[in-house]
Scaffold this motif. Sequence first.
Motif, PDB file in Angstrom:
ATOM      1  N   MET A   1      47.300  55.313  47.611  1.00 12.41           N
ATOM      2  CA  MET A   1      46.982  54.048  46.855  1.00 12.41           C
ATOM      3  C   MET A   1      47.915  53.066  47.574  1.00 12.41           C
ATOM      4  SD  MET A   1      46.471  53.315  42.913  1.00 12.41           S
ATOM      5  CE  MET A   1      47.824  52.632  42.143  1.00 12.41           C
ATOM      6  N   LYS A   2      47.248  51.792  47.642  1.00 15.74           N
ATOM      7  CA  LYS A   2      47.790  50.732  48.101  1.00 15.74           C
ATOM      8  C   LYS A   2      48.211  49.812  46.930  1.00 15.74           C
ATOM      9  CE  LYS A   2      47.697  46.967  51.764  1.00 15.74           C
ATOM     10  NZ  LYS A   2      46.927  46.284  52.298  1.00 15.74           N
ATOM     11  N   ALA A   3      49.214  49.272  46.841  1.00 12.36           N
ATOM     12  CA  ALA A   3      49.699  48.410  45.782  1.00 12.36           C
ATOM     13  C   ALA A   3      48.911  46.869  45.998  1.00 12.36           C
ATOM     14  CB  ALA A   3      51.217  48.207  45.590  1.00 12.36           C
ATOM     15  N   PRO A   4      48.533  46.570  44.696  1.00 13.29           N
ATOM     16  CA  PRO A   4      47.511  45.530  44.678  1.00 13.29           C
ATOM     17  C   PRO A   4      48.241  44.248  44.715  1.00 13.29           C
ATOM     18  CG  PRO A   4      47.455  46.457  42.646  1.00 13.29           C
ATOM     19  CD  PRO A   4      48.232  47.249  43.441  1.00 13.29           C
ATOM     20  N   ILE A   5      49.386  44.059  45.674  1.00 15.47           N
ATOM     21  CA  ILE A   5      50.253  42.897  45.832  1.00 15.47           C
ATOM     22  C   ILE A   5      49.590  41.361  45.994  1.00 15.47           C
ATOM     23  CG2 ILE A   5      52.141  41.715  47.015  1.00 15.47           C
ATOM     24  CD1 ILE A   5      53.220  44.614  47.526  1.00 15.47           C
ATOM     25  N   VAL A   6      48.629  41.362  46.752  1.00 17.76           N
ATOM     26  CA  VAL A   6      48.040  40.249  47.017  1.00 17.76           C
ATOM     27  C   VAL A   6      47.304  39.655  45.719  1.00 17.76           C
ATOM     28  CG1 VAL A   6      46.107  38.856  48.482  1.00 17.76           C
ATOM     29  CG2 VAL A   6      47.717  40.218  49.476  1.00 17.76           C
ATOM     30  N   LYS A   7      46.534  40.795  45.248  1.00 11.07           N
ATOM     31  CA  LYS A   7      45.641  40.455  43.682  1.00 11.07           C
ATOM     32  C   LYS A   7      47.116  39.665  42.975  1.00 11.07           C
ATOM     33  CE  LYS A   7      42.776  42.520  40.560  1.00 11.07           C
ATOM     34  NZ  LYS A   7      41.871  43.678  40.207  1.00 11.07           N
ATOM     35  N   GLU A   8      48.174  40.439  42.708  1.00 14.89           N
ATOM     36  CA  GLU A   8      48.905  39.989  42.038  1.00 14.89           C
ATOM     37  C   GLU A   8      49.041  38.552  42.006  1.00 14.89           C
ATOM     38  OE1 GLU A   8      53.484  40.467  40.087  1.00 14.89           O
ATOM     39  OE2 GLU A   8      52.985  41.379  42.151  1.00 14.89           O
ATOM     40  N   LYS A   9      49.375  38.110  43.320  1.00 15.53           N
ATOM     41  CA  LYS A   9      49.742  36.706  43.596  1.00 15.53           C
ATOM     42  C   LYS A   9      48.510  35.748  43.423  1.00 15.53           C
ATOM     43  CE  LYS A   9      52.665  37.871  47.536  1.00 15.53           C
ATOM     44  NZ  LYS A   9      53.064  37.682  48.932  1.00 15.53           N
ATOM     45  N   LYS A  62      45.242  35.197  27.830  1.00 15.01           N
ATOM     46  CA  LYS A  62      45.592  36.315  27.329  1.00 15.01           C
ATOM     47  C   LYS A  62      44.980  37.524  27.817  1.00 15.01           C
ATOM     48  CE  LYS A  62      46.183  38.732  22.922  1.00 15.01           C
ATOM     49  NZ  LYS A  62      45.870  38.715  21.366  1.00 15.01           N
ATOM     50  N   SER A  63      43.522  37.292  28.501  1.00 15.61           N
ATOM     51  CA  SER A  63      42.877  38.519  29.188  1.00 15.61           C
ATOM     52  C   SER A  63      43.223  38.512  30.526  1.00 15.61           C
ATOM     53  CB  SER A  63      41.281  38.149  29.183  1.00 15.61           C
ATOM     54  OG  SER A  63      40.799  38.220  27.944  1.00 15.61           O
ATOM     55  N   LEU A  64      43.623  37.215  31.065  1.00 15.61           N
ATOM     56  CA  LEU A  64      44.386  37.084  32.508  1.00 15.61           C
ATOM     57  C   LEU A  64      45.464  38.249  32.714  1.00 15.61           C
ATOM     58  CD1 LEU A  64      43.814  35.841  35.424  1.00 15.61           C
ATOM     59  CD2 LEU A  64      45.265  34.348  34.571  1.00 15.61           C
ATOM     60  N   ILE A  65      46.341  37.735  31.569  1.00 15.86           N
ATOM     61  CA  ILE A  65      47.703  38.361  31.534  1.00 15.86           C
ATOM     62  C   ILE A  65      47.625  40.015  31.479  1.00 15.86           C
ATOM     63  CG2 ILE A  65      49.889  38.460  30.445  1.00 15.86           C
ATOM     64  CD1 ILE A  65      49.635  35.524  29.903  1.00 15.86           C
ATOM     65  N   TYR A  66      46.536  40.361  30.683  1.00 16.67           N
ATOM     66  CA  TYR A  66      46.484  41.666  30.570  1.00 16.67           C
ATOM     67  C   TYR A  66      46.067  42.449  31.682  1.00 16.67           C
ATOM     68  CZ  TYR A  66      46.948  42.399  25.386  1.00 16.67           C
ATOM     69  OH  TYR A  66      47.831  42.216  24.188  1.00 16.67           O
ATOM     70  N   VAL A  67      44.942  41.869  32.484  1.00 10.77           N
ATOM     71  CA  VAL A  67      44.593  42.236  33.681  1.00 10.77           C
ATOM     72  C   VAL A  67      45.829  42.574  34.687  1.00 10.77           C
ATOM     73  CG1 VAL A  67      43.185  41.660  35.723  1.00 10.77           C
ATOM     74  CG2 VAL A  67      42.252  41.626  33.434  1.00 10.77           C
ATOM     75  N   TRP A  68      46.677  41.227  34.623  1.00 12.60           N
ATOM     76  CA  TRP A  68      47.846  41.203  35.711  1.00 12.60           C
ATOM     77  C   TRP A  68      48.957  42.286  35.197  1.00 12.60           C
ATOM     78  CZ3 TRP A  68      51.085  36.240  35.769  1.00 12.60           C
ATOM     79  CH2 TRP A  68      52.130  36.135  36.776  1.00 12.60           C
ATOM     80  N   GLY A  69      48.928  42.619  33.745  1.00  9.99           N
ATOM     81  CA  GLY A  69      49.775  43.775  33.497  1.00  9.99           C
ATOM     82  C   GLY A  69      49.403  44.994  33.964  1.00  9.99           C
ATOM     83  N   THR A  70      47.979  45.318  34.022  1.00  9.69           N
ATOM     84  CA  THR A  70      47.517  46.517  34.418  1.00  9.69           C
ATOM     85  C   THR A  70      47.573  46.741  35.863  1.00  9.69           C
ATOM     86  OG1 THR A  70      45.725  46.559  32.817  1.00  9.69           O
ATOM     87  CG2 THR A  70      45.236  47.781  34.693  1.00  9.69           C
ATOM     88  N   GLU A  71      47.640  45.639  36.418  1.00  9.42           N
ATOM     89  CA  GLU A  71      47.838  45.591  37.967  1.00  9.42           C
ATOM     90  C   GLU A  71      49.385  45.938  38.462  1.00  9.42           C
ATOM     91  OE1 GLU A  71      45.448  45.715  40.493  1.00  9.42           O
ATOM     92  OE2 GLU A  71      44.284  45.710  38.738  1.00  9.42           O
ATOM     93  N   LYS A  72      50.199  45.205  37.559  1.00  3.12           N
ATOM     94  CA  LYS A  72      51.550  45.528  37.556  1.00  3.12           C
ATOM     95  C   LYS A  72      51.876  47.067  37.535  1.00  3.12           C
ATOM     96  CE  LYS A  72      54.588  42.769  38.121  1.00  3.12           C
ATOM     97  NZ  LYS A  72      55.377  42.109  39.178  1.00  3.12           N
ATOM     98  N   ARG A  73      51.403  47.802  36.362  1.00  5.74           N
ATOM     99  CA  ARG A  73      51.403  49.072  36.536  1.00  5.74           C
ATOM    100  C   ARG A  73      51.274  49.759  37.511  1.00  5.74           C
ATOM    101  NH1 ARG A  73      48.508  49.784  31.966  1.00  5.74           N
ATOM    102  NH2 ARG A  73      50.131  48.638  30.856  1.00  5.74           N
ATOM    103  N   LYS A  74      50.300  49.426  38.402  1.00  2.00           N
ATOM    104  CA  LYS A  74      49.889  50.035  39.553  1.00  2.00           C
ATOM    105  C   LYS A  74      50.786  49.751  40.675  1.00  2.00           C
ATOM    106  CE  LYS A  74      44.788  49.247  38.653  1.00  2.00           C
ATOM    107  NZ  LYS A  74      43.545  48.647  39.280  1.00  2.00           N
TER     108      LYS A  74
END
Length: 191
Positions: A1-9, A62-74
């Motif tokens: 699995m590739k880390a979603p770093i660009v998505k996080e940015k 708040k929804s945006l941050i929860y999505v971001w938190g999920t991506e951070k976990r990945k």
Amino acid sequence: MKAPIVKEKILRELAFKGSTSVRELLAQFGVNRPYLYRILRSLESEGAIVLEMGKIRVVDKKSLIYVWGTEKRKIFRVVKGVTYKVRPKKVRDFVVFSGTSALWVLGKVLEPSFGTAYIKKEDFERLRQIGIKREGYPIKFYSYDEDVFYYVKSIRGYMLPPVEQIIADALGEGMYTRVIEELLEDVEWMM
């Protein structure tokens, strides 16, 4: 699995700016249009953004941050940070504290243990020299995203990212407490 770093940015940029355009994101991150639209449509289906005629507006941070938190976990599962026991004062000049360690700086938790910190690759040797003594709190250091240094502000002599990133990192660390809910309420109030 590739880390979603660009998505996080992209998520960080949306959280920080609040509104932007598809054209700006394409130019800034050099991603292809279908990939960007896939991200934006998923955020739209989560109710985090509204996408109209190439313009993007965050409507539920708040929804945006929860999505971001999920991506951070990945990301944290794929990109392995380096854990050193350090005294935060000894490294505060060259690292950005986030997650639990930033919550400690803000006075929200009692200790910075197992928090996140970002470091530039060229500063790892300084960190290693300090961390070799094994004094202080275990903090996980990451160098995969040096862009975080563009968003920092100094609080009590410590470099911290915006509160949205602090929350996303804390969620990525697996932390979910009343403190996070209170910070999320503060972020919603600021919108």
